[in-house]
Write an enzyme that holds these catalytic residues in place. Sequence first.
Site, mmCIF file in Angstrom:
data_model
loop_
_atom_site.group_PDB
_atom_site.id
_atom_site.type_symbol
_atom_site.label_atom_id
_atom_site.label_comp_id
_atom_site.label_asym_id
_atom_site.label_seq_id
_atom_site.Cartn_x
_atom_site.Cartn_y
_atom_site.Cartn_z
ATOM 1 N N CYS A 112 -3.202 -8.128 21.245
ATOM 2 C CA CYS A 112 -3.341 -6.758 21.774
ATOM 3 C C CYS A 112 -4.228 -6.368 22.809
ATOM 4 O O CYS A 112 -3.998 -5.825 23.457
ATOM 5 C CB CYS A 112 -3.125 -5.717 20.697
ATOM 6 N N HIS A 259 -4.734 1.434 23.469
ATOM 7 C CA HIS A 259 -3.619 0.412 22.790
ATOM 8 C C HIS A 259 -2.540 1.048 21.904
ATOM 9 O O HIS A 259 -3.066 2.111 21.138
ATOM 10 C CB HIS A 259 -4.078 -0.631 22.191
ATOM 11 N N ASN A 289 4.511 -0.531 19.119
ATOM 12 C CA ASN A 289 3.411 -1.324 19.695
ATOM 13 C C ASN A 289 3.913 -2.742 20.249
ATOM 14 O O ASN A 289 4.380 -3.617 19.464
ATOM 15 C CB ASN A 289 2.740 -2.035 18.339
HETATM 16 N N1 ACO Z 1 9.039 3.056 4.679
HETATM 17 C C1 ACO Z 1 8.637 3.504 3.488
HETATM 18 N N2 ACO Z 1 7.792 3.363 2.736
HETATM 19 C C2 ACO Z 1 6.938 2.359 3.317
HETATM 20 C C3 ACO Z 1 6.874 1.820 4.491
HETATM 21 C C4 ACO Z 1 8.058 2.110 5.169
HETATM 22 N N3 ACO Z 1 8.172 1.369 6.670
HETATM 23 N N4 ACO Z 1 6.149 0.755 4.544
HETATM 24 C C5 ACO Z 1 5.116 0.838 3.462
HETATM 25 N N5 ACO Z 1 5.842 1.924 2.494
HETATM 26 C C6 ACO Z 1 5.200 2.234 1.449
HETATM 27 C C7 ACO Z 1 4.499 1.209 0.738
HETATM 28 O O1 ACO Z 1 5.423 0.314 -0.056
HETATM 29 C C8 ACO Z 1 3.560 2.109 -0.273
HETATM 30 O O2 ACO Z 1 4.479 2.356 -1.408
HETATM 31 P P1 ACO Z 1 3.681 2.224 -2.929
HETATM 32 O O3 ACO Z 1 2.714 3.656 -2.655
HETATM 33 O O4 ACO Z 1 4.956 3.016 -3.567
HETATM 34 O O5 ACO Z 1 3.024 0.985 -2.878
HETATM 35 C C9 ACO Z 1 3.589 3.201 0.660
HETATM 36 O O6 ACO Z 1 4.601 3.433 1.597
HETATM 37 C C10 ACO Z 1 1.975 3.598 1.207
HETATM 38 O O7 ACO Z 1 1.757 2.045 2.125
HETATM 39 P P2 ACO Z 1 0.729 1.973 2.656
HETATM 40 O O8 ACO Z 1 0.657 0.307 3.162
HETATM 41 O O9 ACO Z 1 -0.748 2.380 1.991
HETATM 42 O O10 ACO Z 1 0.606 2.865 3.897
HETATM 43 P P3 ACO Z 1 -0.287 3.435 5.082
HETATM 44 O O11 ACO Z 1 -0.442 4.675 4.863
HETATM 45 O O12 ACO Z 1 -1.594 2.345 5.038
HETATM 46 O O13 ACO Z 1 0.503 3.129 6.396
HETATM 47 C C11 ACO Z 1 0.596 1.452 8.017
HETATM 48 C C12 ACO Z 1 0.921 1.739 6.783
HETATM 49 C C13 ACO Z 1 1.610 2.357 8.924
HETATM 50 C C14 ACO Z 1 1.020 0.052 8.415
HETATM 51 C C15 ACO Z 1 -0.867 1.606 8.549
HETATM 52 O O14 ACO Z 1 -1.581 1.112 7.471
HETATM 53 C C16 ACO Z 1 -1.223 1.135 9.813
HETATM 54 O O15 ACO Z 1 -0.821 1.581 10.936
HETATM 55 N N6 ACO Z 1 -1.908 0.155 10.023
HETATM 56 C C17 ACO Z 1 -2.334 -0.445 11.399
HETATM 57 C C18 ACO Z 1 -1.651 -1.382 11.769
HETATM 58 C C19 ACO Z 1 -1.394 -2.051 13.056
HETATM 59 O O16 ACO Z 1 -1.678 -0.996 13.883
HETATM 60 N N7 ACO Z 1 -1.362 -3.065 13.394
HETATM 61 C C20 ACO Z 1 -1.091 -3.796 14.578
HETATM 62 C C21 ACO Z 1 -2.428 -4.074 15.120
HETATM 63 S S1 ACO Z 1 -2.145 -4.356 16.870
HETATM 64 C C22 ACO Z 1 -2.017 -6.141 16.970
HETATM 65 O O17 ACO Z 1 -2.995 -6.637 17.207
HETATM 66 C C23 ACO Z 1 -0.555 -6.799 16.746
#
Ligand code: ACO
Length: 332
Positions: A112, A259, A289
């Site tokens: 990214c 980004h 993204n």
């Molecule tokens: N819908 C509903 N529930 C979901 C979903 C979804 N799409 N995804 C995860 N959950 C659930 C999980 O299973 C978990 O349930 P549990 O508590 O029963 O186990 C709960 O929601 C919380 O999950 P977390 O992973 O803790 O959620 P978090 O608040 O951390 O959000 C997210 C997840 C949005 C992915 C966040 O961590 C994030 O944005 N991280 C950065 C990712 C990113 O930007 N990546 C791209 C990098 S750029 C590149 O180079 C590609």
Amino acid sequence: MNGITILGAGSYTPSLAVTNEMMTEFIDTSDEWISSRTGIKSRYMSPDKANYEMAAKAAKAALENAGKTAKDIDFIIVSTCSPDFFYPNMACLVQKQIGAEGCPCIDINSACTGFINSLDIARNYLATGDYKTILVVSSERLSPQIDFNDRGSCILFGDGAGAVVVEYGENKPYYSILGAEGDMFEALFCKANYKPNFPKFDGNEIFKELCDTPEKQCYLQMDGKAVYKFAVDAMASAVDKVLNKSGLTIEDIDLVIPHQANIRIIQSALKKMKVDDDKVFINLQDHGNTSSACIPVALSELMAQGRLKRGMKVCLVGFGAGLTYGACIFEY
Ligand code: ACO
């Protein structure tokens, strides 16, 4: 000071808009969960165009916007982490599609952060005087890398392409900070989906522990929380460092283009940077993204909206797999 002049920008938006509501048809999620955790409402996917075709469309739009033709281009840099081929590189395919002849063509992959790295490389080539007009394209077709059974990652990403045409900018400020933390690579990776026709001998199974399931062998893998934490700190610190290098303050910056990974990451980083919300461009609600394409797509949209004006000081900041990060400040 050797800066850059962005003569024009263009983008390509794939044909298929996939809303959060549509995602509920194949994974257990909701528009409420996705919107509140990420800010994303919809993203585009490209079922009918290869990545290099998307890249070429963005490149042609940028040339037209810049008032240039392919014959004016004397270097092509493409950033992508989702190429259609191991070789040739995407830049050669773009060269053929747009009809630019003979110029050097290179690909850059820093995920990214790729556009910021590529613009920086272009700036350095322009400063030598060896090249006059450089086409920088960032194009990503991430959809084939996504595991659509993994609700924690598949909601985040979209396909898209953006491009700029750049020339040397005499007496224009330009500063950058680039970096990487390779020891964090396991937080975000996608193994090259290449199965060699290679006889099996004892001990020649590589990546055995890292890729211990079929999903890990071919799809994007992400530790969302680790990436989140890295991203907030890396973006805030990169902006701080590039401001220090430039002697400018955040008040001197007219526009910040981060980004477009997740609205919560952006807001947390902005809080640390102490930048006003109205100086920050956000379009992740519509595109998700799109990895390295996010920033040039944003530049193209800002130009189309008439929001970029000559003389403005712009700060680009991003992070990505690697883990990589970077920020630059330039005068538009
Ligand atoms: N819908 C509903 N529930 C979901 C979903 C979804 N799409 N995804 C995860 N959950 C659930 C999980 O299973 C978990 O349930 P549990 O508590 O029963 O186990 C709960 O929601 C919380 O999950 P977390 O992973 O803790 O959620 P978090 O608040 O951390 O959000 C997210 C997840 C949005 C992915 C966040 O961590 C994030 O944005 N991280 C950065 C990712 C990113 O930007 N990546 C791209 C990098 S750029 C590149 O180079 C590609």
